[in-house]
Design a protein around this motif. Sequence first.
Motif, PDB file in Angstrom:
ATOM      1  N   UNK A 193       0.745  -1.185  -0.012  1.00 12.53           N
ATOM      2  CA  UNK A 193      -0.020   0.084  -0.127  1.00 12.53           C
ATOM      3  C   UNK A 193       0.912   1.224   0.081  1.00 12.53           C
ATOM      4  N   UNK A 194       2.078   0.964   0.765  1.00 13.42           N
ATOM      5  CA  UNK A 194       2.629   2.383   0.793  1.00 13.42           C
ATOM      6  C   UNK A 194       3.402   2.742  -0.511  1.00 13.42           C
ATOM      7  N   UNK A 195       3.918   1.574  -1.069  1.00 15.70           N
ATOM      8  CA  UNK A 195       4.761   1.658  -2.202  1.00 15.70           C
ATOM      9  C   UNK A 195       3.906   2.354  -3.440  1.00 15.70           C
ATOM     10  N   UNK A 196       2.798   1.416  -3.487  1.00 18.28           N
ATOM     11  CA  UNK A 196       1.608   2.396  -4.527  1.00 18.28           C
ATOM     12  C   UNK A 196       1.330   3.609  -4.104  1.00 18.28           C
ATOM     13  N   UNK A 197       1.154   4.198  -3.137  1.00 17.67           N
ATOM     14  CA  UNK A 197       0.568   5.369  -2.715  1.00 17.67           C
ATOM     15  C   UNK A 197       1.679   6.307  -3.065  1.00 17.67           C
ATOM     16  N   UNK A 198       3.076   5.744  -2.943  1.00 16.92           N
ATOM     17  CA  UNK A 198       3.952   6.740  -3.246  1.00 16.92           C
ATOM     18  C   UNK A 198       3.985   7.331  -4.778  1.00 16.92           C
ATOM     19  N   UNK A 199       3.723   6.290  -5.737  1.00 20.62           N
ATOM     20  CA  UNK A 199       3.946   6.729  -7.048  1.00 20.62           C
ATOM     21  C   UNK A 199       2.406   6.597  -8.070  1.00 20.62           C
ATOM     22  N   UNK A 200       1.505   5.955  -7.620  1.00 18.73           N
ATOM     23  CA  UNK A 200       0.105   5.960  -8.275  1.00 18.73           C
ATOM     24  C   UNK A 200      -0.870   6.894  -8.165  1.00 18.73           C
ATOM     25  N   UNK A 201      -1.513   7.453  -8.939  1.00 16.92           N
ATOM     26  CA  UNK A 201      -2.515   8.372  -9.022  1.00 16.92           C
ATOM     27  C   UNK A 201      -3.454   7.859  -9.671  1.00 16.92           C
ATOM     28  N   UNK A 202      -4.862   8.346  -9.296  1.00 12.79           N
ATOM     29  CA  UNK A 202      -6.243   7.501  -9.881  1.00 12.79           C
ATOM     30  C   UNK A 202      -6.166   7.548 -11.264  1.00 12.79           C
ATOM     31  N   UNK A 203      -6.466   6.427 -11.915  1.00 15.87           N
ATOM     32  CA  UNK A 203      -6.772   6.225 -13.573  1.00 15.87           C
ATOM     33  C   UNK A 203      -5.246   5.566 -14.139  1.00 15.87           C
ATOM     34  N   UNK A 204      -4.320   5.644 -13.162  1.00 18.78           N
ATOM     35  CA  UNK A 204      -2.774   4.813 -13.578  1.00 18.78           C
ATOM     36  C   UNK A 204      -3.228   3.601 -13.983  1.00 18.78           C
ATOM     37  N   UNK A 205      -2.139   3.016 -14.863  1.00 13.71           N
ATOM     38  CA  UNK A 205      -2.125   1.459 -15.180  1.00 13.71           C
ATOM     39  C   UNK A 205      -1.354   0.671 -14.574  1.00 13.71           C
ATOM     40  N   UNK A 206      -1.927  -0.312 -13.706  1.00 14.32           N
ATOM     41  CA  UNK A 206      -0.715  -1.111 -13.008  1.00 14.32           C
ATOM     42  C   UNK A 206      -0.977  -2.529 -13.517  1.00 14.32           C
ATOM     43  N   UNK A 207       0.432  -3.081 -13.839  1.00 16.95           N
ATOM     44  CA  UNK A 207       0.274  -4.511 -14.192  1.00 16.95           C
ATOM     45  C   UNK A 207       0.442  -5.496 -13.104  1.00 16.95           C
ATOM     46  N   UNK A 208      -0.013  -6.633 -13.143  1.00 17.23           N
ATOM     47  CA  UNK A 208       0.440  -7.707 -12.448  1.00 17.23           C
ATOM     48  C   UNK A 208      -0.010  -9.202 -13.139  1.00 17.23           C
TER      49      UNK A 208
END
Length: 482
Positions: A193-208
């Motif tokens: 959660x902390x890692x994603x909160x550092x770099x992600x904004x609403x609407x960004x694309x994240x892969x998994x």
Amino acid sequence: MRRQANPLNLYPTTATKPVAWRPSLAKQKGETKHAALTERIIADIDAGVLKPMDRMPTHRDLARELGLSVQTVSLSYKEAERLGYLSGEIGRGTFVKTRVTDRAGRMMLDHSANEVLDLSIIRGVYLDAHETASREILRELSEGDNASFMRPCRPVAGLDRHRETARIWLRTLGVSAGVERILVTNGAAHGIFLALSCIIRSGDVVLCETLTDHGIIGLSNVLGFSLKGLPTDNEGILPDALEAVCAAGGVRALVLVPTLNNPTGHVTGAARRSEIAAIAARYDVFVIEDEVYRPMIEEDLPSITEMLPDLGFFVTSFTKAVLTGLRVGYLVVPPAYSIRAASILRVSSWSGTYLTGEIATRWVENGTAQRLVEIQRDEARARQEIASEILGDHIASSHPRSLCAWLKVPPHWTEDGLVRSLANQNVAVTPSEPFIAGPGHGGGIRICLGGRMNHAGLAKALTIVRQAFEQLPPVYDIGAIG
């Protein structure tokens, strides 16, 4: 969620008449009508007003009853399906789903042999050695001076001694980082959660991965990013698929579990890790490396974070490999994000919990952590051997050190029907739905092998699973089968 035909008619004929249900809608300011209806559906299911296997009113009937458009009702049903509360079947209607995994969470084999044989929750094994170690450390803490870890409220990123010990532990996992890049967290989920909160904004694309830990799927809803699953093989994400999506543009980050993926158990080899790192570097994509299971294997595998000093986040914890209740973890961030990560940690939970951080630190220092890891490794191998012997070809993927296994659903069963049949025999498992982040997964069921149960209890549960797989499903509507 796309509706699927159910030719075996697993809902009984008693559910063919729609339930008499007329919700009162209190739409909040700025809330859409379909969102208000979705909330009411979920609330009434959680409250037991709508019960498992109830047939919902038709879209048209409910729309007429509430003075809404058919489209509004359809959108609400679709969203409730996506969240796992409803199940639509072509030609039969929409039904309240049997939420087996919720029920399993409240009935654990760990407490009573008369309750559910719970194979639905992934957790470390818990033996007498864990009980003894827990009691010893709590006694030690109670008898000594606790001022150093019970009185401070700073530093936010973790006490200096805890972070220095974290640096030592992380080196055993292939990560070399200065203490200024390390944060002590309340487990791996907190770290992600902390890692994603550092770099992600609403609407960004994240892969998994196409099948991934359900935590990242939940975070996509909380943080508002778009999650896209990538196809995998027995080593994880396919580099060609990653390259193609990144080349198309718009990708912000990749979250992956390279070691003992949950739920498939795959392990990403050294060459594959290097390929993934090279692609991420080429397209300036952040990588969040979830290595909560990394201590479970002894192979000398490189860290992707080490290959991406400016783009890599490394997350691990003690909850799976040492002790489930030791909810403390470590997050390694790129140098430029140390201050930002600490500030997000402060506003979300102020800091990691110093008490659990102290336990982890002492156990790393005195060798208890490593000793318990070795017990976990040996016990995981033994339990995987039991699973292999009993389930055989029903296992689609696993690993000798994994705490779970991924099973193929026989063609004569549906996932929901199989899960429901096992629940009726007091065995809880998890279907594929919570893990799906992309197409092409092929379906399956996850079984978990950890927890307090002994080998005999595990064998009993797995034998029930095998027998269920080899049975034909019940037929509630004979006329439906030709």
